[in-house]
Motif scaffolding. Structure first.
Motif, PDB file in Angstrom:
ATOM      1  N   ILE A 140       0.836  -1.206   0.000  1.00 10.46           N
ATOM      2  CA  ILE A 140       0.000   0.000   0.000  1.00 10.46           C
ATOM      3  C   ILE A 140       0.869   1.255   0.000  1.00 10.46           C
ATOM      4  CG2 ILE A 140      -1.678   1.326   1.350  1.00 10.46           C
ATOM      5  CD1 ILE A 140      -2.747  -1.397   2.386  1.00 10.46           C
ATOM      6  N   LEU A 141       1.880   1.290   0.845  1.00 10.05           N
ATOM      7  CA  LEU A 141       2.743   2.464   0.944  1.00 10.05           C
ATOM      8  C   LEU A 141       3.565   2.655  -0.327  1.00 10.05           C
ATOM      9  CD1 LEU A 141       3.880   2.122   4.659  1.00 10.05           C
ATOM     10  CD2 LEU A 141       2.378   3.880   3.713  1.00 10.05           C
ATOM     11  N   PHE A 142       4.087   1.577  -0.894  1.00 12.03           N
ATOM     12  CA  PHE A 142       4.877   1.704  -2.122  1.00 12.03           C
ATOM     13  C   PHE A 142       4.012   2.186  -3.286  1.00 12.03           C
ATOM     14  CE2 PHE A 142       8.680  -1.340  -1.223  1.00 12.03           C
ATOM     15  CZ  PHE A 142       9.095  -0.470  -0.226  1.00 12.03           C
ATOM     16  N   ALA A 143       2.769   1.721  -3.355  1.00 14.57           N
ATOM     17  CA  ALA A 143       1.879   2.150  -4.438  1.00 14.57           C
ATOM     18  C   ALA A 143       1.590   3.647  -4.359  1.00 14.57           C
ATOM     19  CB  ALA A 143       0.570   1.363  -4.384  1.00 14.57           C
ATOM     20  N   HIS A 144       1.602   4.199  -3.145  1.00 11.65           N
ATOM     21  CA  HIS A 144       1.411   5.644  -2.951  1.00 11.65           C
ATOM     22  C   HIS A 144       2.732   6.402  -3.003  1.00 11.65           C
ATOM     23  CE1 HIS A 144      -2.505   4.244  -1.359  1.00 11.65           C
ATOM     24  NE2 HIS A 144      -2.943   5.455  -1.644  1.00 11.65           N
ATOM     25  N   LEU A 145       3.833   5.691  -3.331  1.00 16.90           N
ATOM     26  CA  LEU A 145       5.182   6.281  -3.372  1.00 16.90           C
ATOM     27  C   LEU A 145       5.594   6.852  -2.022  1.00 16.90           C
ATOM     28  CD1 LEU A 145       5.157   8.061  -6.870  1.00 16.90           C
ATOM     29  CD2 LEU A 145       5.825   5.714  -6.300  1.00 16.90           C
ATOM     30  N   ASP A 146       5.075   6.262  -0.947  1.00 13.68           N
ATOM     31  CA  ASP A 146       5.443   6.669   0.419  1.00 13.68           C
ATOM     32  C   ASP A 146       6.653   5.869   0.876  1.00 13.68           C
ATOM     33  OD1 ASP A 146       3.472   8.576   0.728  1.00 13.68           O
ATOM     34  OD2 ASP A 146       2.003   7.153   1.520  1.00 13.68           O
ATOM     35  N   PHE A 147       7.750   6.022   0.174  1.00 10.34           N
ATOM     36  CA  PHE A 147       8.939   5.241   0.497  1.00 10.34           C
ATOM     37  C   PHE A 147       9.616   5.728   1.775  1.00 10.34           C
ATOM     38  CE2 PHE A 147       8.338   4.554  -4.011  1.00 10.34           C
ATOM     39  CZ  PHE A 147       8.590   3.199  -4.146  1.00 10.34           C
ATOM     40  N   VAL A 148       9.616   7.028   2.003  1.00  7.09           N
ATOM     41  CA  VAL A 148      10.323   7.566   3.161  1.00  7.09           C
ATOM     42  C   VAL A 148       9.697   7.087   4.479  1.00  7.09           C
ATOM     43  CG1 VAL A 148      11.012   9.661   4.386  1.00  7.09           C
ATOM     44  CG2 VAL A 148      11.207   9.549   1.893  1.00  7.09           C
ATOM     45  N   PRO A 149       8.374   7.272   4.712  1.00 10.31           N
ATOM     46  CA  PRO A 149       7.821   6.763   5.972  1.00 10.31           C
ATOM     47  C   PRO A 149       7.914   5.253   6.111  1.00 10.31           C
ATOM     48  CG  PRO A 149       6.082   7.571   4.519  1.00 10.31           C
ATOM     49  CD  PRO A 149       7.372   8.013   3.937  1.00 10.31           C
ATOM     50  N   ARG A 150       7.738   4.536   4.977  1.00 13.46           N
ATOM     51  CA  ARG A 150       7.862   3.082   5.039  1.00 13.46           C
ATOM     52  C   ARG A 150       9.274   2.684   5.457  1.00 13.46           C
ATOM     53  NH1 ARG A 150       7.216  -1.545   6.838  1.00 13.46           N
ATOM     54  NH2 ARG A 150       7.855  -3.288   5.527  1.00 13.46           N
ATOM     55  N   ASN A 151      10.256   3.360   4.901  1.00 11.46           N
ATOM     56  CA  ASN A 151      11.635   2.999   5.198  1.00 11.46           C
ATOM     57  C   ASN A 151      12.050   3.388   6.609  1.00 11.46           C
ATOM     58  OD1 ASN A 151      12.153   1.768   2.717  1.00 11.46           O
ATOM     59  ND2 ASN A 151      12.668   3.714   1.746  1.00 11.46           N
ATOM     60  N   MET A 152      11.448   4.407   7.165  1.00  8.81           N
ATOM     61  CA  MET A 152      11.725   4.747   8.556  1.00  8.81           C
ATOM     62  C   MET A 152      11.240   3.632   9.492  1.00  8.81           C
ATOM     63  SD  MET A 152      13.450   7.468   8.402  1.00  8.81           S
ATOM     64  CE  MET A 152      14.076   6.746   6.864  1.00  8.81           C
ATOM     65  N   VAL A 153      10.098   3.046   9.147  1.00 11.29           N
ATOM     66  CA  VAL A 153       9.600   1.906   9.930  1.00 11.29           C
ATOM     67  C   VAL A 153      10.557   0.729   9.812  1.00 11.29           C
ATOM     68  CG1 VAL A 153       7.708   0.256  10.207  1.00 11.29           C
ATOM     69  CG2 VAL A 153       7.204   2.647   9.674  1.00 11.29           C
ATOM     70  N   ARG A 154      11.075   0.510   8.609  1.00  3.16           N
ATOM     71  CA  ARG A 154      12.012  -0.598   8.403  1.00  3.16           C
ATOM     72  C   ARG A 154      13.302  -0.392   9.185  1.00  3.16           C
ATOM     73  NH1 ARG A 154      12.585  -1.399   2.099  1.00  3.16           N
ATOM     74  NH2 ARG A 154      13.807  -3.211   2.756  1.00  3.16           N
ATOM     75  N   VAL A 155      13.786   0.844   9.219  1.00  8.62           N
ATOM     76  CA  VAL A 155      14.998   1.133  10.000  1.00  8.62           C
ATOM     77  C   VAL A 155      14.756   0.827  11.478  1.00  8.62           C
ATOM     78  CG1 VAL A 155      16.474   3.001  10.858  1.00  8.62           C
ATOM     79  CG2 VAL A 155      15.975   2.828   8.411  1.00  8.62           C
ATOM     80  N   ALA A 156      13.597   1.237  11.985  1.00 14.55           N
ATOM     81  CA  ALA A 156      13.268   0.954  13.389  1.00 14.55           C
ATOM     82  C   ALA A 156      13.220  -0.554  13.633  1.00 14.55           C
ATOM     83  CB  ALA A 156      11.939   1.602  13.760  1.00 14.55           C
ATOM     84  N   GLY A 157      12.701  -1.307  12.659  1.00 17.31           N
ATOM     85  CA  GLY A 157      12.639  -2.757  12.793  1.00 17.31           C
ATOM     86  C   GLY A 157      14.026  -3.393  12.824  1.00 17.31           C
ATOM     87  N   VAL A 158      14.939  -2.870  12.016  1.00 16.68           N
ATOM     88  CA  VAL A 158      16.316  -3.387  12.012  1.00 16.68           C
ATOM     89  C   VAL A 158      16.972  -3.148  13.368  1.00 16.68           C
ATOM     90  CG1 VAL A 158      18.618  -3.109  11.016  1.00 16.68           C
ATOM     91  CG2 VAL A 158      16.611  -3.159   9.526  1.00 16.68           C
ATOM     92  N   LEU A 159      16.795  -1.955  13.908  1.00 16.78           N
ATOM     93  CA  LEU A 159      17.385  -1.635  15.214  1.00 16.78           C
ATOM     94  C   LEU A 159      16.773  -2.498  16.317  1.00 16.78           C
ATOM     95  CD1 LEU A 159      17.557   2.260  14.926  1.00 16.78           C
ATOM     96  CD2 LEU A 159      19.399   0.592  14.572  1.00 16.78           C
ATOM     97  N   LEU A 160      15.470  -2.777  16.201  1.00 17.32           N
ATOM     98  CA  LEU A 160      14.823  -3.663  17.178  1.00 17.32           C
ATOM     99  C   LEU A 160      15.404  -5.068  17.095  1.00 17.32           C
ATOM    100  CD1 LEU A 160      12.569  -4.233  19.258  1.00 17.32           C
ATOM    101  CD2 LEU A 160      11.049  -4.724  17.318  1.00 17.32           C
TER     102      LEU A 160
END
Length: 502
Positions: A140-160
């Motif tokens: 859903i986020l990629f289809a809306h080109l919301d890469f920045v907020p999606r990737n911030m969530v991914r960074v938080a997941g990596v740190l977790l």
């Protein structure tokens, strides 16, 4: 587009840094055979993810088309249909994962690890099954080109994942703890990503009431190709551990897995471009802007090739010594040789994987790359089995490298034909200046290796830092000087003006 790609690169950099810390920690905590067993578990359960049938990529493609038109009803219909499919896939994955346990038990797992390995395997089956529905927020986020907020969530997941792995393995150094950590990170990723969707796109709903068979048939018409392509990719990159475990022993898996992990993370860095290029290609084709698409193809192909050269020259020259200092000296020769073989082929494979392939998928031309990927995967398995006996780990690496080069050549020819770009035009723009620009970088690294004889981590980091500086200077004043598609000077002026205004 650069902002979206940059945020995805940030995820890759953080993930790579976390891997730099975690890989030696996990190997030393679990032991080489424990790490090899964990790699077998993830490789085998990874095949269950093929049940996704290419729906994630199809989901992004069709959602992007409806988002451009502002058709919220059709967007929710695609979301609901994908959600229903993911639930069915998840249930099927539990059954198939249970059946695949027979194959897992066929490997010679050390007796001290066997019970925890079986438990970890079934936990990973549950993780992969739940992971299907976990793919939906990203689509859903990629289809809306919301890469920045999606990737911030991914960074938080990596740190977790980093913090949980370091903390929990100290309490219990076991394989099933690693599996539980994966499940916790999946729950975090899904929950936070959905919160982002609700705030940015409140009209989006995940409802099985929107499930539509017509939409499902449309999705499957595209996703079947993606399924076969992913099967080929998995045969190319996930089967090696299974072959090594069967023919060379579980302990040898660690050598190959560590070397291959560097290639995989480099590929993810390049595929960051693909994640943005594919929906962009869909949008430009829908708007009839083929000239802009050709420009994106050439511009980002040169970027992908340049980045592959930057990392590739370092890994080929100093990669083995880096492996020996990163993990321990026993990894330098076997893992280093694998790394060099895979990296040479990746200089051709990665630029194609990063730009031409996602363009073909984005414009709805998946047939040729799908067939090429499947053939390359099958060829990889056959060559790896044949060469594993006489050549060992190097033979398995060659079994992967050769098909990847052939795949890249086929896909490049196809995308050039589709976009009306000749191979000679592509080659003239992408290759010569980048290769010539890498010669000073190569000379610098050889001086560090043969002249200064760097071998400690401090010296290797210094060599890498000096290489990046020289790379930047060379690319700025030669490779991209007077470039028809990238105006470096104007980017620098805008960047400087932005800094000065602040």
């Amino acid at each position: 587009m650069l902002r979206n790609v940059g945020s995805t690169w940030m995820v890759t950099l953080v993930t790579t840094a976390a891997t730099f810390v975690l890989t030696p920690y996990v190997i030393h905590t679990l032991g080489r055979e424990g790490y090899g067993t964990w790699t077998l578990i993830t490789a085998l359960t990874g095949y269950v993810s093929l049940l996704a049938l290419g729906v994630p990529m199809a989901c992004v493609r069709y959602l992007a088309g409806h988002v451009v038109k502002g058709d919220t009803a059709r967007v929710n219909r695609v979301v609901g249909s994908c959600a229903g499919l993911y639930l069915v896939f998840g249930a099927a994955a539990l059954v198939i994962g249970g059946l695949l346990a027979v194959l897992f038990k066929a490997y010679d797992i050390p007796p001290a690890l066997y019970q925890q390995a079986v438990l970890a395997y079934f936990l990973m089956v549950v993780y992969v099954s739940a992971g299907f529905i976990g793919l939906l927020p990203e689509g859903i986020l990629f289809a809306h080109l919301d890469f920045v907020p999606r990737n911030m969530v991914r960074v938080a997941g990596v740190l977790l994942r980093l913090s949980l792995t370091v903390a929990l393995l100290k309490l219990s150094a076991s394989l099933y703890v690693l599996a539980l950590i994966q499940m916790a990170c999946l729950a975090f990723d899904f929950g936070v990503a959905w919160i982002v969707i609700r705030r940015r796109h409140p009209a989006i709903r995940i409802s099985l009431g929107n499930f539509d068979w017509g939409t499902v048939r449309t999705i499957f018409s595209f996703s079947l190709y993606v399924l076969l392509m992913h099967a080929g990719i998995r045969l190319s990159f996930e089967t090696d551990a299974l072959i090594i475990g069967a023919f060379l022993g579980v302990g040898a898996v660690a050598f190959y897995a560590v070397a291959n992990s560097l290639i995989v993370y480099l590929m993810e860095f390049i595929v960051a471009i693909a994640a943005v290029v594919s929906p962009m290609a869909t949008r430009l084709m829908a708007e009839g802007k083929r000239d802009e698409l050709r420009e994106i193809f050439l511009r980002w192909s040169k970027v992908a090739f340049s980045l592959s050269l930057l990392a590739g020259v370092f890994l080929i020259v100093l990669g083995p010594r880096f492996m020996g200092r990163w993990i321990d000296p026993s990894f330098e020769e076997p893992a280093g040789q694998v790394l060099q073989i895979l990296m040479v082929s990746s200089l051709l494979f990665l630029p194609v994987r990063g730009v031409p392939l996602p363009i073909l998928m984005g414009i709805g031309k998946p047939k040729a790359p799908t067939i090429a990927s499947l053939i390359a995967g099958i060829l990889n398995v056959g060559l790896s089995i044949i060469l594993a006996g006489p050549l060992g780990l190097a033979g398995v690496a060659l079994g992967t490298a050769i098909p990847n080069v052939l795949f890249a050549a086929v896909v490049l020819v196809v995308v050039c034909r589709e976009l009306g770009v000749t191979i000679s035009e592509y080659t003239r723009y992408v290759v010569p200046r980048a290769v010539i620009g890498s010669v000073p970088v190569l000379a610098l690294l050889l001086w560090f290796k043969l002249g200064l004889h760097v071998s400690e981590m401090v010296g290797l980091i210094a060599a890498g830092s000096a290489m990046v500086v020289l790379f930047g200077i060379t690319w700025l004043f030669y490779v991209y000087r007077d470039d028809p598609y990238v105006n470096v000077r104007s980017h620098l002026v805008r960047f400087g003006a932005g800094r000065f205004s602040r």
